[in-house]
Scaffold this motif. Sequence first.
Motif, PDB file in Angstrom:
ATOM      1  N   GLY A 183     -10.707 -43.109  61.356  1.00 49.52           N
ATOM      2  CA  GLY A 183     -10.171 -43.586  60.082  1.00 49.52           C
ATOM      3  C   GLY A 183      -8.999 -42.764  59.591  1.00 49.52           C
ATOM      4  O   GLY A 183      -8.362 -43.126  58.601  1.00 49.52           O
ATOM      5  N   PHE A 184      -8.740 -41.649  60.292  1.00 45.58           N
ATOM      6  CA  PHE A 184      -7.612 -40.788  59.936  1.00 45.58           C
ATOM      7  C   PHE A 184      -6.727 -40.591  61.163  1.00 45.58           C
ATOM      8  O   PHE A 184      -7.149 -40.790  62.303  1.00 45.58           O
ATOM      9  N   ARG A 185      -5.510 -40.175  60.911  1.00 49.20           N
ATOM     10  CA  ARG A 185      -4.584 -39.846  61.995  1.00 49.20           C
ATOM     11  C   ARG A 185      -4.007 -38.457  61.763  1.00 49.20           C
ATOM     12  O   ARG A 185      -4.028 -37.933  60.645  1.00 49.20           O
ATOM     13  N   GLN A 186      -3.515 -37.888  62.850  1.00 50.64           N
ATOM     14  CA  GLN A 186      -2.912 -36.565  62.759  1.00 50.64           C
ATOM     15  C   GLN A 186      -1.469 -36.682  62.257  1.00 50.64           C
ATOM     16  O   GLN A 186      -0.707 -37.510  62.752  1.00 50.64           O
ATOM     17  N   ALA A 187      -1.127 -35.841  61.314  1.00 49.12           N
ATOM     18  CA  ALA A 187       0.245 -35.772  60.809  1.00 49.12           C
ATOM     19  C   ALA A 187       0.791 -34.383  61.089  1.00 49.12           C
ATOM     20  O   ALA A 187       0.166 -33.378  60.739  1.00 49.12           O
ATOM     21  N   MET A 188       1.906 -34.326  61.758  1.00 46.45           N
ATOM     22  CA  MET A 188       2.494 -33.055  62.143  1.00 46.45           C
ATOM     23  C   MET A 188       2.869 -32.233  60.909  1.00 46.45           C
ATOM     24  O   MET A 188       3.272 -32.769  59.878  1.00 46.45           O
ATOM     25  N   ILE A 189       2.681 -30.931  61.045  1.00 48.25           N
ATOM     26  CA  ILE A 189       3.107 -29.989  60.014  1.00 48.25           C
ATOM     27  C   ILE A 189       4.411 -29.354  60.476  1.00 48.25           C
ATOM     28  O   ILE A 189       4.477 -28.763  61.562  1.00 48.25           O
ATOM     29  N   LYS A 190       5.442 -29.486  59.676  1.00 48.69           N
ATOM     30  CA  LYS A 190       6.764 -29.028  60.073  1.00 48.69           C
ATOM     31  C   LYS A 190       6.760 -27.532  60.372  1.00 48.69           C
ATOM     32  O   LYS A 190       6.219 -26.729  59.626  1.00 48.69           O
ATOM     33  N   GLY A 191       7.328 -27.196  61.520  1.00 58.25           N
ATOM     34  CA  GLY A 191       7.450 -25.798  61.904  1.00 58.25           C
ATOM     35  C   GLY A 191       6.245 -25.243  62.633  1.00 58.25           C
ATOM     36  O   GLY A 191       6.225 -24.064  62.970  1.00 58.25           O
ATOM     37  N   LYS A 192       5.226 -26.087  62.883  1.00 54.59           N
ATOM     38  CA  LYS A 192       4.036 -25.608  63.574  1.00 54.59           C
ATOM     39  C   LYS A 192       3.821 -26.403  64.851  1.00 54.59           C
ATOM     40  O   LYS A 192       4.344 -27.511  65.000  1.00 54.59           O
ATOM     41  N   PRO A 193       3.032 -25.849  65.812  1.00 50.91           N
ATOM     42  CA  PRO A 193       2.790 -26.568  67.067  1.00 50.91           C
ATOM     43  C   PRO A 193       2.086 -27.891  66.825  1.00 50.91           C
ATOM     44  O   PRO A 193       1.538 -28.151  65.748  1.00 50.91           O
ATOM     45  N   ILE A 194       2.071 -28.704  67.864  1.00 50.51           N
ATOM     46  CA  ILE A 194       1.512 -30.041  67.755  1.00 50.51           C
ATOM     47  C   ILE A 194       0.020 -30.016  67.454  1.00 50.51           C
ATOM     48  O   ILE A 194      -0.525 -30.969  66.888  1.00 50.51           O
ATOM     49  N   CYS A 195      -0.667 -28.933  67.822  1.00 49.14           N
ATOM     50  CA  CYS A 195      -2.112 -28.847  67.578  1.00 49.14           C
ATOM     51  C   CYS A 195      -2.432 -28.498  66.128  1.00 49.14           C
ATOM     52  O   CYS A 195      -3.594 -28.540  65.738  1.00 49.14           O
ATOM     53  N   CYS A 196      -1.444 -28.129  65.364  1.00 51.08           N
ATOM     54  CA  CYS A 196      -1.650 -27.845  63.938  1.00 51.08           C
ATOM     55  C   CYS A 196      -1.192 -29.075  63.160  1.00 51.08           C
ATOM     56  O   CYS A 196      -0.017 -29.440  63.218  1.00 51.08           O
ATOM     57  N   PHE A 197      -2.101 -29.689  62.460  1.00 45.57           N
ATOM     58  CA  PHE A 197      -1.798 -30.953  61.808  1.00 45.57           C
ATOM     59  C   PHE A 197      -2.663 -31.121  60.569  1.00 45.57           C
ATOM     60  O   PHE A 197      -3.618 -30.381  60.344  1.00 45.57           O
ATOM     61  N   SER A 198      -2.312 -32.086  59.771  1.00 44.98           N
ATOM     62  CA  SER A 198      -3.133 -32.499  58.640  1.00 44.98           C
ATOM     63  C   SER A 198      -3.641 -33.898  58.918  1.00 44.98           C
ATOM     64  O   SER A 198      -3.028 -34.652  59.687  1.00 44.98           O
TER      65      SER A 198
END
Length: 854
Positions: A523-538
């Motif tokens: 029900g959720f998706r990963q949103a990239m956090i600017k300046g961080k690796p792809i594994c760090c997300f909200s």
Amino acid sequence: MYDCICVMFLLVVIVRAFGAEDDTAFCEMLGSPELPLLSKKGHVTIGGAFSIHSQISKPSLSLTDTPEPLICSRINLREFRFAQTMIFAIEEINNSSSLLPDISIGYKIFDSCASTLPSTRTVMGLINGQERTLGKTCSGQSSVHAIIGTSESSTTIVVLQISGIFQIPVISHFATCACLSNRKEYPSFFRTIPSDFYQSRALAKLVKHFGWTWVGAVRSDNDYGNNGMATFISAASQEGICVEYSEAISRTGSREQVERVVKVIRRGTARVLVAFLAYDEMDVLLEEALRQNLTGLQWVGSESWITSGHLAKKRYSGVLTGSLGFAIKEAKIAGLQEFLLQVNPSQDPQNNLLREFWEATFGCSFHSSLHGTEQCSGSERLRDINNPFTDVSELRISNNVYKAVYAVAHAVHNMLKCGQKHSCIWKDHLEPKQVGKHLQNVNFTIQSGERVYFDEKGDPAAAYELVNWQTNPAGDIVFVAVGSYDASLPNGKQFTMNGVKITWAAKSLERPQSVCSESCEPGFRQAMIKGKPICCFSCVACAAGEISNSSNSAECSHCPLEYWSDEDHSKCVPKVIEFLSYEETMGALLTAFSVFGASLTLAVSCVFFRFRHTPLVKASNSELSFLLLFSLTLCFLCSLTFIGQPTEWSCMLRHTAFGITFALCISCMLAKTITVLMAFKAKRPANTVLQCSAPLQRTSVLGCTLLQVLICVVWLVLAPPIPYKNTAYATEKIILECDLGSPVGFWAVLGYIGLLAVLCFILAFLARKLPDNFNEAKFITFSMLIFSAVWVTFIPAYVSSPGKFTVAVEIFAILASSFGLLFCIFAPKCYILLLKPERNTKNHMMGRNQSKTL
């Protein structure tokens, strides 16, 4: 170190300059030749290069003084076991009657000291031999036909760069760098251990399997560690794994560097550490890790140290318990243990290496001058010792040495065309190049049943065991196989677990978590956090109409056209189909009004039928009145066709029934109006007018109605209304409605009714002031005003109403206009018939004219 090479090169130049035919010119080595630590003569000689010592001195360098010789110290018992395994395999072949009969194999074993500089001296010693004078030229043969070693990728590369010039085959038992598979650079290299190309990918799949997407990495700062880690990071990236940090250490580096690396590991948030380290670097790292109390990490190791019994038996076991890593499959070598236990300085009293081994094993000394140390007698028993040399419980790399020796023996066996019934065809000079060519084609099975062969890159089949460091009841570390990896299997089936329970870091029974961000639920998706690796997300909730049905979805997927997301946005469910139904409140109310209107019209019809012979009913043109009441009943009932689920028949019926019934109704009103006008405007007698008007009324009503019927028939034939699922107006639901088919047909039907209504209104308006006590034209005029107001208002409301409200607006217009006609035309008459019967007389109908006469 390079004195032998330089002198020989100068001699070659001098010989070429002054003529090689000079009998007095000889190729002579200046300086001392490099001597093997262990050697034996034979028809065929196999060279060995092992890291028998793990520590090297650092001589001071000067531009004016000759460098001091390198001194290797700190004997490595594991590597010494590798060297003895090579000797054991050679002795076993020499005693065999089927493999190389009548041909003996000799050996020369050197110490590469796990460093590139000593490796250069080692390979020169293997090639040059011990002869100080070669003769007139320096084009002598190599002293060995093949080389087994070394245990490190960097030192193996050094060996290959020199031996490759002479095309001497090198078979490594422990050099795993993927770079060595390059046949253009290393055409004579083979190995009995799989390439890191496979191990690095296996480690990435291992990390992915356990859901660790955020890991730290530390590597040896050499070809083995740098190339292996680069491959791992690339493979990990493809698996969606991020590396928080990647640090390198060297056993010869400064302590400050190792301290810095451990501090980086401590500060990191990753709970999993991938250690692509050689044994010596691992030893250095663990010493500093203990000093800084680095605990609680899940170690994932490479094959270089993951099965090191020496590390497991040291004080590092508390840190490394629960470690995971891929290792070469263990094997049993029959007779090896007994051979190792017979090693004794008495075998070669002049051999310094055997004495050093003995002193290191038993903690004694053969020199009585050393105070505080017992003197070695030579009668000590290796059976009483448990160390990396005597431990043959898990033979992995030793088995690779064993296979390498047999591979050379089989290559020479095929080269000399040895058979079962005849001896080998011996040649005075065996070319190492020819040995290498036959090595490429060997394919045999050793005593354990394992098949040995090399692919086109000189690599063996890549198969590993997944090893887990567990503690047995006695408190000792044991290596338990909990899975396997076979690169020869199809993708997806290469990595398997065997169901054995795993011990995790700090002896935990629960698998540790190592992620940069917590998993996103369905029900959720990963949103990239600017300046961080792809594994760090909200985690961002999927939008309406989108779903993610798995954890950590990178994107939300749109539902199909007729589906919509559920409340959790985790699956698509069929959209709600909306139409005006009888069950809902609006549909029930409209149905009630429709039935009520039809019932009221029937009641009015009954009243008119009851008073059909009275003057009022006769004056109202009873035939047209009953036809009008019938058409109004149909108008009320036709609204019911708009309620319920649209079907093909209901869609065609609702619009045609509406058009025809209202055309009939307005036609009756028009006929009434014309009749009134004819009665008051005609110059003929009243009876003649009435006789002529009856056929005219029927003809006009029939004609006007048939014209509407014709319009409806043309509409149904060319483009009839059909059920239509409207998904454009509301995205979350499907509006089931009747598509008009042809808007022209619909507006033609509606326009024709409007035309009749306008015509009726105009005529009734003209007749509104005609003299009579009961002038019906006034009521027709008022009813047409209401009718027109309703339908003029209907058009914009119909166009702008959403979904089922469009149908409701149309029904409301039908009912409103029908009630308007019913009340305006028949309410005054019913009032007189039921409540004022005294006014229902012929005299009263003509009251106004009489008064004027009087």
